[in-house]
Design a protein around this motif. Structure first.
Motif, PDB file in Angstrom:
ATOM      1  N   VAL A   4       0.849  -1.194   0.000  1.00 40.96           N
ATOM      2  CA  VAL A   4       0.000   0.000   0.000  1.00 40.96           C
ATOM      3  C   VAL A   4       0.883   1.243   0.000  1.00 40.96           C
ATOM      4  N   GLU A   6       0.674   5.635  -0.192  1.00 44.31           N
ATOM      5  CA  GLU A   6      -0.133   6.857  -0.185  1.00 44.31           C
ATOM      6  C   GLU A   6       0.057   7.614  -1.501  1.00 44.31           C
ATOM      7  N   PRO A  15      -8.789  10.760   0.326  1.00 46.08           N
ATOM      8  CA  PRO A  15      -7.449  10.146   0.286  1.00 46.08           C
ATOM      9  C   PRO A  15      -7.421   8.917  -0.622  1.00 46.08           C
ATOM     10  N   LEU A  16      -6.413   8.860  -1.485  1.00 41.17           N
ATOM     11  CA  LEU A  16      -6.228   7.743  -2.398  1.00 41.17           C
ATOM     12  C   LEU A  16      -4.939   7.006  -2.045  1.00 41.17           C
ATOM     13  N   VAL A  17      -4.948   5.720  -2.320  1.00 43.00           N
ATOM     14  CA  VAL A  17      -3.752   4.900  -2.101  1.00 43.00           C
ATOM     15  C   VAL A  17      -3.544   4.012  -3.312  1.00 43.00           C
ATOM     16  N   LYS A  18      -2.332   3.479  -3.423  1.00 44.25           N
ATOM     17  CA  LYS A  18      -2.032   2.511  -4.470  1.00 44.25           C
ATOM     18  C   LYS A  18      -1.827   1.166  -3.791  1.00 44.25           C
ATOM     19  N   ILE A  19      -2.693   0.218  -4.135  1.00 38.78           N
ATOM     20  CA  ILE A  19      -2.623  -1.115  -3.537  1.00 38.78           C
ATOM     21  C   ILE A  19      -2.254  -2.111  -4.625  1.00 38.78           C
ATOM     22  N   GLU A  24      -6.803   3.100  -5.403  1.00 40.07           N
ATOM     23  CA  GLU A  24      -8.053   2.798  -4.695  1.00 40.07           C
ATOM     24  C   GLU A  24      -8.351   3.918  -3.701  1.00 40.07           C
ATOM     25  N   LYS A  26      -8.795   5.128  -0.064  1.00 39.16           N
ATOM     26  CA  LYS A  26      -8.123   4.634   1.145  1.00 39.16           C
ATOM     27  C   LYS A  26      -9.075   3.853   2.046  1.00 39.16           C
ATOM     28  N   THR A  27     -10.368   4.175   1.962  1.00 37.34           N
ATOM     29  CA  THR A  27     -11.366   3.499   2.798  1.00 37.34           C
ATOM     30  C   THR A  27     -11.452   1.992   2.532  1.00 37.34           C
ATOM     31  N   THR A  29      -8.804  -0.010   2.084  1.00 37.11           N
ATOM     32  CA  THR A  29      -7.534  -0.662   2.415  1.00 37.11           C
ATOM     33  C   THR A  29      -7.717  -1.900   3.284  1.00 37.11           C
TER      34      THR A  29
END
Length: 607
Positions: A4, A6, A15-19, A24, A26-27, A29
């Motif tokens: 994961v 940020e 907030p977005l993340v890279k998984i 995706e 962030k919610t 995760t």
């Protein structure tokens, strides 16, 4: 192992993340960490889609097929959203569960493949997806959102860039489609039912029947009809908002369209410029070469504003135009040329006059300078601007002061020209340009340039690009219709027997300026050594000509532009129209163009 990272991208308020390489929210995760081990039932039916591909629509259809009747499910599809609901929440659903997800195959529960569950994958034209996704992210605000902000605050252009790059929640649509199309090669024996959104719009009953047969739940034909009717856009929107239990529904602020916006195909044509469309196609082809899937280029589209506006000259003079316009013999003109046109036909003409005729913004300055150099036999700039020889702007006395041979420039039509021109069989060079590039350049000239001596300090046209394009296609701009202009000049030889004009295309001059200079020189009976053509071409390059016109030439007949105005020289490019025209505008333009040009199949005006 799940990785994961940020992300910080401008425009996004959530907030977005890279998984594992996929963008995706962030919610999601925590849920994705345990997704692969989620339990799956043998009779589960999975509805897999990229966002804004008709998920709500298909989910409702699937529920009715399973129920065997056209009755709406009690809850919204969110109640069965795999990545949004907890494992416990999903367990509470009665079998057979119709589970909806936007996840990739690589993110799905492992038991799905082991138990060979039924999977329906819905895909949609990526361009319509992009538009719908942008509207959803940039226009919808949930009541329970503490920030009361939309998810994406950037522009359409910014969103589209993220979309094509896969930098939006749920990642790249190209990767998504490709991955689901290749599932059978990764999990042998797994049979997926692929459904095209556009096919459902065209014949919903046929697609409902096909899905039913895939699910081994065939029904009488009238049931398919009833389901299709119940799941029409209007009926489903009403049912979802007024009938369904709202427990799992996102409460949208008043004015938000929620999940239901238009439900159309081809709306992308009203958003994508032609350049954006071509870039999307290029990206698509690059990404999708591994999948046997072809992009849907549907022929039908919603008529947009360009095709609906048909303003008359009397009306548009009060809608965006700050200079008074008049209609003279059916042609829209600036009122300032009225007196000049009254005596135009009787104007004197010399036998050695050379006329440069063009529709505005077709490369007139460029060609005028070339003609002067051809006549002079050397690559030296004239003292004055071309305005010093503008037929409709200069008085008869002013033109008489010019030394022979005069190179007279005009935007007039053949029927407006001096009668002596035809009798004396003067040389005429006619320059034409792609009408779409003309439209863009004309709009920028009319809407961005302000002359210092203009008492109102206003631009000539204060309206929008869409409004100007409508007037342009209708011929309701100064000097009238570009199509009429080209047709009349191309037909001169049929009206005036033995009269020969040299027709030059702007695009040909951009591609090989030397060849066109040589052709004009030969037409004028003034051939030059090859080296001279090269010198003239170099002297008349866009950069050199712009520089000399603005800094070297006598400014007596020049329009003094305000600081910041580009004046007569903007870009000097071909195909810039693709950055302005939406696809719908381009198609409407082509339709009107072809309609007019049918009357003159020999006309060479390029589109």
């Amino acid at each position: 192992m799940t990785t994961v990272g940020e992300l910080c991208m401008p425009g996004w308020t959530f907030p977005l993340v890279k998984i594992d390489g996929v963008v995706e929210m962030k919610t999601l995760t925590e849920k994705l960490k345990t997704m692969k081990s989620r339990p799956v039932r043998e009779d589960d039916i999975f509805l897999c889609t990229y966002p804004k591909s008709g998920t709500h629509w298909t989910w409702e259809i699937l529920n009715m097929i399973v129920a065997g009747k056209a009755e709406y499910a009690k809850h919204w599809k969110n109640s069965a959203a795999l990545e949004r609901m907890t494992e416990e929440g999903m367990e509470e659903l009665a079998s057979p569960r119709i589970i909806q997800t936007h996840l990739l195959p690589s993110q799905m529960p492992e038991m799905l493949w082991e138990r060979r569950c039924k999977v329906v994958y819905v895909q949609r034209n990526p361009k319509d997806c992009a538009v719908s996704y942008f509207c959803h992210m940039s226009q919808q605000v949930r009541k329970d959102n503490p920030t009361q902000q939309v998810t994406f605050t950037g522009s359409w252009d910014e969103f589209l860039s993220f979309f094509m790059d896969g930098s939006v929640p749920l990642g790249s649509i190209f990767h998504h489609t490709n991955a689901w199309k290749n599932v059978s090669s990764v999990h042998e024996g797994l049979d997926i039912c692929y459904v095209q959104y556009e096919d459902m719009k065209q014949d919903c009953v046929a697609q409902i029947r096909r899905i039913s047969e895939y699910l081994d739940r065939p029904h009488p034909e009238d049931i398919y009809q009833e389901i299709a009717e119940a799941c029409s856009f209007e009926n489903l929107k009403i049912a979802s908002e007024k009938i369904k239990d709202q427990t799992y529904h996102n409460p949208w602020q008043e004015g938000s369209s929620g999940y239901f916006r238009k439900g159309q195909t081809g709306d992308w044509k009203n958003w994508f410029t032609v350049a954006q469309s071509e870039e999307c196609d290029r990206k698509y082809e690059l990404e999708m070469t591994k999948a046997a899937y072809s992009l849907v280029h549907e022929e039908f589209c919603k008529p947009n504003i360009v095709g609906q506006m048909a303003a008359k000259a009397e009306v548009f003079m009060q809608g965006g135009w700050t200079f008074p316009l008049v209609k003279i013999d059916g042609v829209v003109e600036l009122k300032t040329v009225t007196e000049s046109l009254k005596t135009m036909k009787s104007r004197p003409v010399r036998e050695d006059d050379i006329f440069l005729c063009s529709y505005p913004k077709s490369g007139t300055h460029w060609t005028w300078e070339m003609l002067h150099m051809i006549v002079a036999g050397k690559a030296e700039y004239t003292k004055h601007w071309k305005n010093s020889t503008a037929l409709e702007r200069r008085t008869e006395e002013e033109l008489e002061e010019l030394a022979s041979p005069r190179i007279i420039q005009t935007h007039l039509l053949p029927r407006q020209m001096p009668e002596l021109l035809w009798e004396r069989k003067c040389k005429v060079v006619y320059v034409q340009r792609n009408p779409k590039d003309c439209a863009v350049s004309y709009f920028c000239h009319m809407s961005q340039q302000v002359r210092k001596d203009n008492p109102t300090q206003q631009v000539t046209f204060t309206g929008s690009w869409d409004e100007f394009l409508s007037f342009f296609m209708d011929g309701s701009v100064p000097f009238g219709s570009i199509v009429d202009h080209v047709m009349e000049w191309e037909n001169v030889s049929s009206l005036h027997k033995g009269f020969e004009i040299c027709s030059v295309k702007y695009e040909d001059m951009k591609q090989d300026s030397v060849a066109q200079i040589r052709r004009m020189a030969e037409y004028l009976n003034r051939p030059l050594p090859e080296g001279k053509y090269q010198e003239i071409a170099e002297a008349c390059s866009f950069k050199n000509l712009k520089n000399v016109c603005e800094k070297t030439k006598d400014q007596t007949y020049h329009n003094p532009w305000q600081e910041g105005s580009s004046g007569y020289f903007r870009k000097g490019q071909i195909d810039d129209w693709k950055n302005w025209f939406t696809v719908a505008q381009s198609e409407e333009f082509d339709r009107k163009y072809q309609l007019k040009m049918k009357k003159n199949p020999h006309c060479g005006c390029p589109v």
